[in-house]
Design a protein around this motif. Structure first.
Motif, PDB file in Angstrom:
ATOM      1  N   THR A   5       0.832  -1.196   0.000  1.00  0.00           N
ATOM      2  CA  THR A   5       0.000   0.000   0.000  1.00  0.00           C
ATOM      3  C   THR A   5       0.873   1.254   0.000  1.00  0.00           C
ATOM      4  OG1 THR A   5      -0.229  -0.152   2.394  1.00  0.00           O
ATOM      5  CG2 THR A   5      -1.998  -1.072   1.063  1.00  0.00           C
ATOM      6  N   GLN A  26      -8.676   3.309   2.744  1.00  0.00           N
ATOM      7  CA  GLN A  26      -9.748   2.537   3.364  1.00  0.00           C
ATOM      8  C   GLN A  26     -10.354   1.618   2.316  1.00  0.00           C
ATOM      9  OE1 GLN A  26     -12.685   5.070   5.131  1.00  0.00           O
ATOM     10  NE2 GLN A  26     -13.886   3.377   5.924  1.00  0.00           N
ATOM     11  N   THR A  30     -12.602  -0.842   6.608  1.00  0.00           N
ATOM     12  CA  THR A  30     -11.308  -1.131   7.210  1.00  0.00           C
ATOM     13  C   THR A  30     -10.235  -0.178   6.695  1.00  0.00           C
ATOM     14  OG1 THR A  30     -11.943  -3.459   7.141  1.00  0.00           O
ATOM     15  CG2 THR A  30      -9.667  -2.979   7.676  1.00  0.00           C
ATOM     16  N   ILE A  32      -6.347   0.585   6.012  1.00  0.00           N
ATOM     17  CA  ILE A  32      -5.257  -0.301   5.626  1.00  0.00           C
ATOM     18  C   ILE A  32      -3.936   0.292   6.092  1.00  0.00           C
ATOM     19  CG2 ILE A  32      -4.124  -1.422   3.676  1.00  0.00           C
ATOM     20  CD1 ILE A  32      -6.765  -0.870   2.133  1.00  0.00           C
ATOM     21  N   LYS A  33      -3.121  -0.523   6.768  1.00  0.00           N
ATOM     22  CA  LYS A  33      -1.796  -0.089   7.192  1.00  0.00           C
ATOM     23  C   LYS A  33      -0.872  -0.023   5.988  1.00  0.00           C
ATOM     24  CE  LYS A  33      -1.562  -1.878  11.873  1.00  0.00           C
ATOM     25  NZ  LYS A  33      -0.774  -2.728  12.767  1.00  0.00           N
ATOM     26  N   ASN A  36       1.143  -3.282   5.122  1.00  0.00           N
ATOM     27  CA  ASN A  36       0.465  -4.481   4.624  1.00  0.00           C
ATOM     28  C   ASN A  36       0.422  -4.505   3.102  1.00  0.00           C
ATOM     29  OD1 ASN A  36      -0.061  -5.314   7.215  1.00  0.00           O
ATOM     30  ND2 ASN A  36      -2.155  -4.600   7.236  1.00  0.00           N
ATOM     31  N   CYS A  41      -4.665  -8.077   2.852  1.00  0.00           N
ATOM     32  CA  CYS A  41      -5.969  -7.496   3.198  1.00  0.00           C
ATOM     33  C   CYS A  41      -7.097  -8.062   2.344  1.00  0.00           C
ATOM     34  CB  CYS A  41      -5.923  -5.984   3.032  1.00  0.00           C
ATOM     35  SG  CYS A  41      -4.705  -5.179   4.077  1.00  0.00           S
ATOM     36  N   ASN A  42      -6.806  -9.064   1.511  1.00  0.00           N
ATOM     37  CA  ASN A  42      -7.787  -9.683   0.606  1.00  0.00           C
ATOM     38  C   ASN A  42      -8.410  -8.675  -0.354  1.00  0.00           C
ATOM     39  OD1 ASN A  42      -7.474 -12.296   1.606  1.00  0.00           O
ATOM     40  ND2 ASN A  42      -8.889 -11.892   3.275  1.00  0.00           N
ATOM     41  N   ILE A  43      -7.574  -7.789  -0.885  1.00  0.00           N
ATOM     42  CA  ILE A  43      -8.033  -6.792  -1.850  1.00  0.00           C
ATOM     43  C   ILE A  43      -7.573  -7.254  -3.225  1.00  0.00           C
ATOM     44  CG2 ILE A  43      -7.899  -4.394  -2.581  1.00  0.00           C
ATOM     45  CD1 ILE A  43      -7.295  -3.713   0.367  1.00  0.00           C
TER      46      ILE A  43
END
Length: 61
Positions: A5, A26, A30, A32-33, A36, A41-43
């Protein structure tokens, strides 16, 4: 799509001039850091992320 990210934040900085430290991403409800990955994050591809601004706040003295 990008992996980290933080890479997305860098691309936003290139396009808009908004420093990465002021950005928060976002996905759904959620946040997002930066450390990650999108896979963590399952994106997936084609997902929509929301860009927000980090604002300083705090308790008034």
């Amino acid at each position: 799509m990008y992996g980290q990210t933080s890479m997305i934040n860098a691309k936003i900085h290139e396009q808009l001039g908004l420093p990465p430290g002021k950005q928060k991403l976002q996905f759904g409800s959620t946040f997002i850091k930066d450390s990650n990955t999108l896979a963590f994050c399952n994106i997936g591809s084609g997902a929509t992320l929301t860009l927000g601004l980090k604002e300083r706040g705090g308790r008034k003295k």
